[in-house]
Design a protein around this motif. Structure first.
Motif, mmCIF file in Angstrom:
data_model
loop_
_atom_site.group_PDB
_atom_site.id
_atom_site.type_symbol
_atom_site.label_atom_id
_atom_site.label_comp_id
_atom_site.label_asym_id
_atom_site.label_seq_id
_atom_site.Cartn_x
_atom_site.Cartn_y
_atom_site.Cartn_z
ATOM 1 N N GLU A 152 0.861 -1.181 0.000
ATOM 2 C CA GLU A 152 0.000 0.000 0.000
ATOM 3 C C GLU A 152 0.898 1.232 0.000
ATOM 4 N N ILE A 153 0.750 2.065 -1.011
ATOM 5 C CA ILE A 153 1.540 3.288 -1.125
ATOM 6 C C ILE A 153 0.575 4.434 -1.362
ATOM 7 N N SER A 154 0.606 5.415 -0.491
ATOM 8 C CA SER A 154 -0.295 6.556 -0.656
ATOM 9 C C SER A 154 0.455 7.720 -1.304
ATOM 10 N N LEU A 155 -0.305 8.647 -1.844
ATOM 11 C CA LEU A 155 0.294 9.854 -2.408
ATOM 12 C C LEU A 155 1.054 10.605 -1.318
ATOM 13 N N ASP A 156 0.521 10.605 -0.097
ATOM 14 C CA ASP A 156 1.215 11.258 1.016
ATOM 15 C C ASP A 156 2.581 10.626 1.257
ATOM 16 N N ASP A 157 2.657 9.294 1.159
ATOM 17 C CA ASP A 157 3.949 8.606 1.322
ATOM 18 C C ASP A 157 4.936 9.087 0.261
ATOM 19 N N ILE B 63 -0.516 0.929 -10.677
ATOM 20 C CA ILE B 63 -1.489 -0.077 -11.114
ATOM 21 C C ILE B 63 -0.923 -0.868 -12.295
ATOM 22 N N ASN B 64 -0.301 -0.181 -13.242
ATOM 23 C CA ASN B 64 0.300 -0.851 -14.390
ATOM 24 C C ASN B 64 1.397 -1.820 -13.934
ATOM 25 N N ARG B 65 2.179 -1.394 -12.984
ATOM 26 C CA ARG B 65 3.254 -2.256 -12.464
ATOM 27 C C ARG B 65 2.663 -3.482 -11.765
ATOM 28 N N ARG B 66 1.572 -3.304 -11.020
ATOM 29 C CA ARG B 66 0.917 -4.429 -10.352
ATOM 30 C C ARG B 66 0.372 -5.433 -11.369
ATOM 31 N N ILE B 67 -0.169 -4.929 -12.469
ATOM 32 C CA ILE B 67 -0.661 -5.831 -13.518
ATOM 33 C C ILE B 67 0.513 -6.604 -14.118
ATOM 34 N N GLN B 68 1.642 -5.957 -14.298
ATOM 35 C CA GLN B 68 2.830 -6.651 -14.802
ATOM 36 C C GLN B 68 3.259 -7.770 -13.849
ATOM 37 N N LEU B 69 3.194 -7.505 -12.556
ATOM 38 C CA LEU B 69 3.521 -8.543 -11.571
ATOM 39 C C LEU B 69 2.534 -9.699 -11.673
ATOM 40 N N ILE C 120 -5.104 -17.524 -10.054
ATOM 41 C CA ILE C 120 -5.478 -16.119 -10.241
ATOM 42 C C ILE C 120 -5.613 -15.378 -8.911
ATOM 43 N N ALA C 121 -6.288 -15.973 -7.940
ATOM 44 C CA ALA C 121 -6.483 -15.298 -6.651
ATOM 45 C C ALA C 121 -5.150 -15.017 -5.971
ATOM 46 N N GLU C 122 -4.235 -15.961 -6.045
ATOM 47 C CA GLU C 122 -2.913 -15.778 -5.435
ATOM 48 C C GLU C 122 -2.110 -14.718 -6.188
ATOM 49 N N ALA C 123 -2.189 -14.738 -7.515
ATOM 50 C CA ALA C 123 -1.491 -13.726 -8.320
ATOM 51 C C ALA C 123 -2.011 -12.329 -7.980
ATOM 52 N N ALA C 124 -3.325 -12.222 -7.773
ATOM 53 C CA ALA C 124 -3.930 -10.933 -7.420
ATOM 54 C C ALA C 124 -3.372 -10.413 -6.099
ATOM 55 N N LEU C 125 -3.334 -11.274 -5.107
ATOM 56 C CA LEU C 125 -2.826 -10.863 -3.792
ATOM 57 C C LEU C 125 -1.332 -10.557 -3.850
ATOM 58 N N ASN C 126 -0.568 -11.377 -4.565
ATOM 59 C CA ASN C 126 0.877 -11.155 -4.696
ATOM 60 C C ASN C 126 1.178 -9.816 -5.362
ATOM 61 N N ALA C 127 0.308 -9.404 -6.279
ATOM 62 C CA ALA C 127 0.518 -8.162 -7.017
ATOM 63 C C ALA C 127 0.050 -6.924 -6.247
ATOM 64 N N GLY C 128 -0.602 -7.135 -5.111
ATOM 65 C CA GLY C 128 -1.018 -6.002 -4.287
ATOM 66 C C GLY C 128 -2.472 -5.609 -4.418
ATOM 67 N N PHE C 129 -3.273 -6.421 -5.104
ATOM 68 C CA PHE C 129 -4.703 -6.130 -5.205
ATOM 69 C C PHE C 129 -5.416 -6.683 -3.980
ATOM 70 N N ALA C 130 -6.474 -5.998 -3.568
ATOM 71 C CA ALA C 130 -7.209 -6.398 -2.366
ATOM 72 C C ALA C 130 -7.972 -7.701 -2.579
ATOM 73 N N ASP C 131 -8.411 -7.937 -3.811
ATOM 74 C CA ASP C 131 -9.179 -9.159 -4.068
ATOM 75 C C ASP C 131 -9.103 -9.524 -5.548
ATOM 76 N N GLN C 132 -9.531 -10.727 -5.860
ATOM 77 C CA GLN C 132 -9.470 -11.238 -7.226
ATOM 78 C C GLN C 132 -10.359 -10.457 -8.193
ATOM 79 N N PRO C 133 -11.612 -10.116 -7.825
ATOM 80 C CA PRO C 133 -12.442 -9.373 -8.781
ATOM 81 C C PRO C 133 -11.836 -8.032 -9.211
ATOM 82 N N HIS C 134 -11.232 -7.313 -8.260
ATOM 83 C CA HIS C 134 -10.596 -6.028 -8.601
ATOM 84 C C HIS C 134 -9.442 -6.270 -9.568
ATOM 85 N N PHE C 135 -8.643 -7.281 -9.285
ATOM 86 C CA PHE C 135 -7.534 -7.649 -10.172
ATOM 87 C C PHE C 135 -8.061 -7.990 -11.562
#
Length: 100
Positions: free
Chosen positions: A12-17, A46-52, A63-78
Protein backbone atom coordinates in the motif's frame (compact mmCIF):
# COMPACT_ATOMS: atom_id res chain seq x y z
CA UNK A 1 9.91 7.64 -7.47
CA UNK A 2 9.48 5.08 -10.26
CA UNK A 3 12.21 2.88 -8.78
CA UNK A 4 10.51 3.09 -5.40
CA UNK A 5 7.14 2.20 -6.92
CA UNK A 6 8.74 -0.71 -8.79
CA UNK A 7 10.34 -2.04 -5.62
CA UNK A 8 7.21 -1.64 -3.49
CA UNK A 9 4.44 -2.19 -6.05
CA UNK A 10 2.65 -4.90 -4.08
CA UNK A 11 2.48 -2.72 -0.95
CA UNK A 12 0.00 0.00 0.00
CA UNK A 13 1.54 3.29 -1.13
CA UNK A 14 -0.29 6.56 -0.66
CA UNK A 15 0.29 9.85 -2.41
CA UNK A 16 1.22 11.26 1.02
CA UNK A 17 3.95 8.61 1.32
CA UNK A 18 5.35 9.60 -2.07
CA UNK A 19 5.21 13.31 -1.22
CA UNK A 20 7.00 12.73 2.06
CA UNK A 21 9.64 10.65 0.31
CA UNK A 22 10.17 13.14 -2.53
CA UNK A 23 9.65 16.44 -0.71
CA UNK A 24 7.17 17.61 -3.36
CA UNK A 25 3.60 18.76 -2.96
CA UNK A 26 0.95 16.36 -4.33
CA UNK A 27 0.18 18.56 -7.33
CA UNK A 28 3.82 19.08 -8.26
CA UNK A 29 4.67 15.40 -7.83
CA UNK A 30 1.76 14.25 -10.01
CA UNK A 31 2.52 16.80 -12.76
CA UNK A 32 6.27 16.10 -12.82
CA UNK A 33 5.79 12.33 -12.74
CA UNK A 34 3.20 12.41 -15.51
CA UNK A 35 5.35 14.69 -17.65
CA UNK A 36 8.32 12.32 -17.33
CA UNK A 37 6.58 8.91 -17.48
CA UNK A 38 3.28 9.66 -19.21
CA UNK A 39 1.34 8.26 -16.24
CA UNK A 40 0.32 9.58 -12.86
CA UNK A 41 2.05 7.79 -9.97
CA UNK A 42 -1.17 5.86 -9.26
CA UNK A 43 -1.58 4.74 -12.89
CA UNK A 44 2.09 3.73 -12.96
CA UNK A 45 1.61 1.69 -9.79
CA UNK A 46 -1.49 -0.08 -11.11
CA UNK A 47 0.30 -0.85 -14.39
CA UNK A 48 3.25 -2.26 -12.46
CA UNK A 49 0.92 -4.43 -10.35
CA UNK A 50 -0.66 -5.83 -13.52
CA UNK A 51 2.83 -6.65 -14.80
CA UNK A 52 3.52 -8.54 -11.57
CA UNK A 53 0.24 -10.40 -12.00
CA UNK A 54 1.12 -11.29 -15.59
CA UNK A 55 4.43 -12.74 -14.45
CA UNK A 56 2.73 -14.89 -11.82
CA UNK A 57 0.04 -16.07 -14.23
CA UNK A 58 2.66 -17.15 -16.77
CA UNK A 59 4.31 -19.18 -13.99
CA UNK A 60 1.04 -20.99 -13.31
CA UNK A 61 0.10 -19.20 -10.09
CA UNK A 62 -3.66 -19.35 -9.37
CA UNK A 63 -5.48 -16.12 -10.24
CA UNK A 64 -6.48 -15.30 -6.65
CA UNK A 65 -2.91 -15.78 -5.43
CA UNK A 66 -1.49 -13.73 -8.32
CA UNK A 67 -3.93 -10.93 -7.42
CA UNK A 68 -2.83 -10.86 -3.79
CA UNK A 69 0.88 -11.15 -4.70
CA UNK A 70 0.52 -8.16 -7.02
CA UNK A 71 -1.02 -6.00 -4.29
CA UNK A 72 -4.70 -6.13 -5.20
CA UNK A 73 -7.21 -6.40 -2.37
CA UNK A 74 -9.18 -9.16 -4.07
CA UNK A 75 -9.47 -11.24 -7.23
CA UNK A 76 -12.44 -9.37 -8.78
CA UNK A 77 -10.60 -6.03 -8.60
CA UNK A 78 -7.53 -7.65 -10.17
CA UNK A 79 -9.64 -9.25 -12.93
CA UNK A 80 -11.45 -6.00 -13.82
CA UNK A 81 -8.24 -3.99 -13.91
CA UNK A 82 -6.38 -6.73 -15.77
CA UNK A 83 -9.07 -6.94 -18.46
CA UNK A 84 -9.15 -3.16 -18.85
CA UNK A 85 -5.36 -2.88 -19.29
CA UNK A 86 -4.51 -6.15 -21.06
CA UNK A 87 -7.74 -6.60 -23.08
CA UNK A 88 -8.00 -10.20 -21.88
CA UNK A 89 -9.08 -11.86 -18.66
CA UNK A 90 -6.33 -13.34 -16.49
CA UNK A 91 -7.48 -16.83 -17.50
CA UNK A 92 -7.38 -15.96 -21.21
CA UNK A 93 -3.93 -14.41 -20.76
CA UNK A 94 -2.40 -17.49 -19.23
CA UNK A 95 -3.78 -19.87 -21.89
CA UNK A 96 -1.29 -20.71 -24.61
CA UNK A 97 -2.28 -19.12 -27.90
CA UNK A 98 -3.67 -21.51 -30.45
CA UNK A 99 -2.33 -20.92 -33.93
CA UNK A 100 -4.26 -22.00 -37.01
Amino acid sequence: MAAYLDAHASEEISLDDLCERSGYSPGHLIRAFKQHFGFTPHAYLINRRIQLGQRDLKRGTPIAEAALNAGFADQPHFQRTFKRLVAATPNQYRQPSVEK
